[in-house]
Design a protein around this motif. Structure first.
Motif, PDB file in Angstrom:
ATOM      1  N   ALA A  78      33.644  12.121 -34.028  1.00 56.21           N
ATOM      2  CA  ALA A  78      34.730  13.007 -33.591  1.00 56.21           C
ATOM      3  C   ALA A  78      34.187  14.371 -33.183  1.00 56.21           C
ATOM      4  O   ALA A  78      34.618  14.948 -32.176  1.00 56.21           O
ATOM      5  CB  ALA A  78      35.763  13.150 -34.708  1.00 56.21           C
ATOM      6  N   GLN A  79      33.229  14.881 -33.948  1.00 54.40           N
ATOM      7  CA  GLN A  79      32.630  16.174 -33.601  1.00 54.40           C
ATOM      8  C   GLN A  79      31.865  16.103 -32.285  1.00 54.40           C
ATOM      9  O   GLN A  79      31.929  17.023 -31.464  1.00 54.40           O
ATOM     10  CB  GLN A  79      31.715  16.649 -34.742  1.00 54.40           C
ATOM     11  CG  GLN A  79      32.474  17.046 -35.979  1.00 54.40           C
ATOM     12  CD  GLN A  79      31.574  17.256 -37.188  1.00 54.40           C
ATOM     13  OE1 GLN A  79      30.481  16.693 -37.293  1.00 54.40           O
ATOM     14  NE2 GLN A  79      32.053  18.078 -38.113  1.00 54.40           N
ATOM     15  N   MET A  80      31.165  15.006 -32.056  1.00 53.80           N
ATOM     16  CA  MET A  80      30.434  14.831 -30.795  1.00 53.80           C
ATOM     17  C   MET A  80      31.409  14.774 -29.621  1.00 53.80           C
ATOM     18  O   MET A  80      31.165  15.364 -28.571  1.00 53.80           O
ATOM     19  CB  MET A  80      29.578  13.562 -30.832  1.00 53.80           C
ATOM     20  CG  MET A  80      28.379  13.674 -31.751  1.00 53.80           C
ATOM     21  SD  MET A  80      27.466  12.116 -31.903  1.00 53.80           S
ATOM     22  CE  MET A  80      26.759  11.978 -30.260  1.00 53.80           C
ATOM     23  N   MET A  81      32.517  14.057 -29.785  1.00 52.05           N
ATOM     24  CA  MET A  81      33.527  13.978 -28.729  1.00 52.05           C
ATOM     25  C   MET A  81      34.094  15.361 -28.431  1.00 52.05           C
ATOM     26  O   MET A  81      34.263  15.734 -27.268  1.00 52.05           O
ATOM     27  CB  MET A  81      34.649  13.023 -29.124  1.00 52.05           C
ATOM     28  CG  MET A  81      34.263  11.571 -29.093  1.00 52.05           C
ATOM     29  SD  MET A  81      35.687  10.556 -29.577  1.00 52.05           S
ATOM     30  CE  MET A  81      34.866   9.026 -29.954  1.00 52.05           C
ATOM     31  N   LYS A  82      34.376  16.116 -29.481  1.00 49.03           N
ATOM     32  CA  LYS A  82      34.902  17.474 -29.307  1.00 49.03           C
ATOM     33  C   LYS A  82      33.903  18.359 -28.572  1.00 49.03           C
ATOM     34  O   LYS A  82      34.245  19.029 -27.603  1.00 49.03           O
ATOM     35  CB  LYS A  82      35.243  18.079 -30.660  1.00 49.03           C
ATOM     36  CG  LYS A  82      35.726  19.520 -30.590  1.00 49.03           C
ATOM     37  CD  LYS A  82      35.938  20.075 -31.997  1.00 49.03           C
ATOM     38  CE  LYS A  82      36.125  21.546 -31.965  1.00 49.03           C
ATOM     39  NZ  LYS A  82      34.917  22.309 -32.215  1.00 49.03           N
ATOM     40  N   ASP A  83      32.654  18.340 -29.018  1.00 46.42           N
ATOM     41  CA  ASP A  83      31.614  19.184 -28.428  1.00 46.42           C
ATOM     42  C   ASP A  83      31.349  18.852 -26.960  1.00 46.42           C
ATOM     43  O   ASP A  83      31.028  19.736 -26.168  1.00 46.42           O
ATOM     44  CB  ASP A  83      30.294  19.051 -29.205  1.00 46.42           C
ATOM     45  CG  ASP A  83      30.373  19.639 -30.606  1.00 46.42           C
ATOM     46  OD1 ASP A  83      31.336  20.391 -30.902  1.00 46.42           O
ATOM     47  OD2 ASP A  83      29.468  19.329 -31.408  1.00 46.42           O
ATOM     48  N   ARG A  84      31.493  17.592 -26.594  1.00 43.49           N
ATOM     49  CA  ARG A  84      31.196  17.156 -25.226  1.00 43.49           C
ATOM     50  C   ARG A  84      32.450  16.978 -24.376  1.00 43.49           C
ATOM     51  O   ARG A  84      32.367  16.604 -23.217  1.00 43.49           O
ATOM     52  CB  ARG A  84      30.378  15.874 -25.267  1.00 43.49           C
ATOM     53  CG  ARG A  84      28.961  16.152 -25.737  1.00 43.49           C
ATOM     54  CD  ARG A  84      28.310  14.944 -26.343  1.00 43.49           C
ATOM     55  NE  ARG A  84      26.960  15.237 -26.804  1.00 43.49           N
ATOM     56  CZ  ARG A  84      26.658  15.824 -27.951  1.00 43.49           C
ATOM     57  NH1 ARG A  84      27.604  16.213 -28.770  1.00 43.49           N
ATOM     58  NH2 ARG A  84      25.406  16.038 -28.319  1.00 43.49           N
ATOM     59  N   ASN A  85      33.606  17.212 -24.993  1.00 41.63           N
ATOM     60  CA  ASN A  85      34.889  17.075 -24.304  1.00 41.63           C
ATOM     61  C   ASN A  85      35.062  15.690 -23.674  1.00 41.63           C
ATOM     62  O   ASN A  85      35.381  15.545 -22.496  1.00 41.63           O
ATOM     63  CB  ASN A  85      35.057  18.175 -23.245  1.00 41.63           C
ATOM     64  CG  ASN A  85      36.484  18.288 -22.770  1.00 41.63           C
ATOM     65  OD1 ASN A  85      37.432  17.988 -23.490  1.00 41.63           O
ATOM     66  ND2 ASN A  85      36.648  18.708 -21.518  1.00 41.63           N
ATOM     67  N   VAL A  86      34.809  14.657 -24.488  1.00 41.25           N
ATOM     68  CA  VAL A  86      34.969  13.269 -24.055  1.00 41.25           C
ATOM     69  C   VAL A  86      35.860  12.533 -25.055  1.00 41.25           C
ATOM     70  O   VAL A  86      36.015  12.961 -26.196  1.00 41.25           O
ATOM     71  CB  VAL A  86      33.614  12.535 -23.918  1.00 41.25           C
ATOM     72  CG1 VAL A  86      32.756  13.186 -22.828  1.00 41.25           C
ATOM     73  CG2 VAL A  86      32.865  12.476 -25.237  1.00 41.25           C
ATOM     74  N   GLY A  87      36.413  11.428 -24.626  1.00 41.86           N
ATOM     75  CA  GLY A  87      37.289  10.649 -25.487  1.00 41.86           C
ATOM     76  C   GLY A  87      36.685   9.353 -25.966  1.00 41.86           C
ATOM     77  O   GLY A  87      37.332   8.575 -26.680  1.00 41.86           O
ATOM     78  N   SER A  88      35.435   9.090 -25.588  1.00 40.03           N
ATOM     79  CA  SER A  88      34.775   7.869 -26.045  1.00 40.03           C
ATOM     80  C   SER A  88      33.266   8.056 -26.011  1.00 40.03           C
ATOM     81  O   SER A  88      32.744   8.882 -25.261  1.00 40.03           O
ATOM     82  CB  SER A  88      35.170   6.673 -25.173  1.00 40.03           C
ATOM     83  OG  SER A  88      34.714   6.857 -23.845  1.00 40.03           O
ATOM     84  N   LEU A  89      32.593   7.271 -26.841  1.00 41.20           N
ATOM     85  CA  LEU A  89      31.135   7.282 -26.904  1.00 41.20           C
ATOM     86  C   LEU A  89      30.633   5.848 -26.994  1.00 41.20           C
ATOM     87  O   LEU A  89      31.154   5.053 -27.785  1.00 41.20           O
ATOM     88  CB  LEU A  89      30.640   8.016 -28.153  1.00 41.20           C
ATOM     89  CG  LEU A  89      30.922   9.500 -28.279  1.00 41.20           C
ATOM     90  CD1 LEU A  89      30.586   9.978 -29.689  1.00 41.20           C
ATOM     91  CD2 LEU A  89      30.118  10.272 -27.235  1.00 41.20           C
ATOM     92  N   PRO A  90      29.601   5.509 -26.219  1.00 42.85           N
ATOM     93  CA  PRO A  90      28.958   4.212 -26.428  1.00 42.85           C
ATOM     94  C   PRO A  90      28.270   4.212 -27.789  1.00 42.85           C
ATOM     95  O   PRO A  90      27.719   5.227 -28.229  1.00 42.85           O
ATOM     96  CB  PRO A  90      27.917   4.142 -25.307  1.00 42.85           C
ATOM     97  CG  PRO A  90      28.345   5.148 -24.295  1.00 42.85           C
ATOM     98  CD  PRO A  90      29.044   6.226 -25.079  1.00 42.85           C
ATOM     99  N   VAL A  91      28.313   3.086 -28.455  1.00 46.22           N
ATOM    100  CA  VAL A  91      27.644   2.921 -29.742  1.00 46.22           C
ATOM    101  C   VAL A  91      26.400   2.076 -29.476  1.00 46.22           C
ATOM    102  O   VAL A  91      26.500   0.971 -28.944  1.00 46.22           O
ATOM    103  CB  VAL A  91      28.561   2.229 -30.773  1.00 46.22           C
ATOM    104  CG1 VAL A  91      27.844   2.074 -32.106  1.00 46.22           C
ATOM    105  CG2 VAL A  91      29.872   2.999 -30.928  1.00 46.22           C
ATOM    106  N   CYS A  92      25.248   2.629 -29.825  1.00 43.40           N
ATOM    107  CA  CYS A  92      23.989   1.949 -29.542  1.00 43.40           C
ATOM    108  C   CYS A  92      23.145   1.827 -30.793  1.00 43.40           C
ATOM    109  O   CYS A  92      23.044   2.767 -31.587  1.00 43.40           O
ATOM    110  CB  CYS A  92      23.197   2.712 -28.487  1.00 43.40           C
ATOM    111  SG  CYS A  92      23.929   2.631 -26.848  1.00 43.40           S
ATOM    112  N   ASP A  93      22.551   0.662 -30.945  1.00 36.74           N
ATOM    113  CA  ASP A  93      21.564   0.412 -31.975  1.00 36.74           C
ATOM    114  C   ASP A  93      20.222   0.533 -31.258  1.00 36.74           C
ATOM    115  O   ASP A  93      19.806  -0.395 -30.567  1.00 36.74           O
ATOM    116  CB  ASP A  93      21.771  -0.971 -32.567  1.00 36.74           C
ATOM    117  CG  ASP A  93      20.906  -1.217 -33.785  1.00 36.74           C
ATOM    118  OD1 ASP A  93      20.198  -0.300 -34.210  1.00 36.74           O
ATOM    119  OD2 ASP A  93      20.951  -2.350 -34.306  1.00 36.74           O
TER     120      ASP A  93
END
Length: 154
Positions: free
Chosen positions: A25-40
């Motif tokens: 959630a903090q990363m989304m806020k900081d980057r002003n995005v609503g989704s993030l790819p999840v990568c292993d």
């Protein structure tokens, strides 16, 4: 027609499945995005959206600090190859009613993300049709939370 690699956004912020939801959630806020790819590592394993956080974490009474991304992410997401044509990807986006698609290379590593916004300036007619398909009401899909890998590269 152009390939997705010519249009996609290459500098993609990702999150690891073992990170906590608060960090997402903090990363989304900081980057002003609503989704993030999840990568292993470099391998795509899912997507986490602001809606996943709201519905699968907060509304379920779970603590974002104590909940891992893997527990609430969407595992069954549409992805495409970097050499696919814009038209093919737009068709898939319309069929699946999504606005963003992670892009992988032949080695199945995440190399970018493409959104309707990326496509809008160059392919307005196709984007308009796709947006209409995305906006059409659909039946809710309820995949198993964090367990489904259907649709992902092997």
């Amino acid at each position: 027609m152009q390939s997705i690699s010519q249009i996609m956004t290459r500098d993609v912020t990702v999150i690891a499945p073992q990170d906590n939801v608060l960090h997402a959630a903090q990363m989304m806020k900081d980057r002003n995005v609503g989704s993030l790819p999840v990568c292993d590592g470099e391998r795509l394993v899912g997507m986490i959206t602001d809606r996943d956080i709201a519905v699968r974490t907060v509304a379920a009474g779970r603590s974002p600090l104590d909940c891992q991304v893997a527990e609430v992410m969407t595992g069954d997401v549409l992805w495409c190859y970097e050499d696919q044509t814009v038209g093919a990807v737009l068709d898939e986006m319309g069929d699946e009613q999504v606005r963003r698609v992670p892009v992988v290379n032949a080695d199945m590593q995440l190399v970018g993300i493409v959104s309707l916004g990326d496509l809008a300036t160059r392919h307005a007619a196709h984007v308009e049709r796709t947006l209409g398909e995305i906006s059409y009401p659909s039946e809710p899909r309820r995949p198993a939370v964090g367990t489904s890998q259907a649709g992902y590269p092997p």
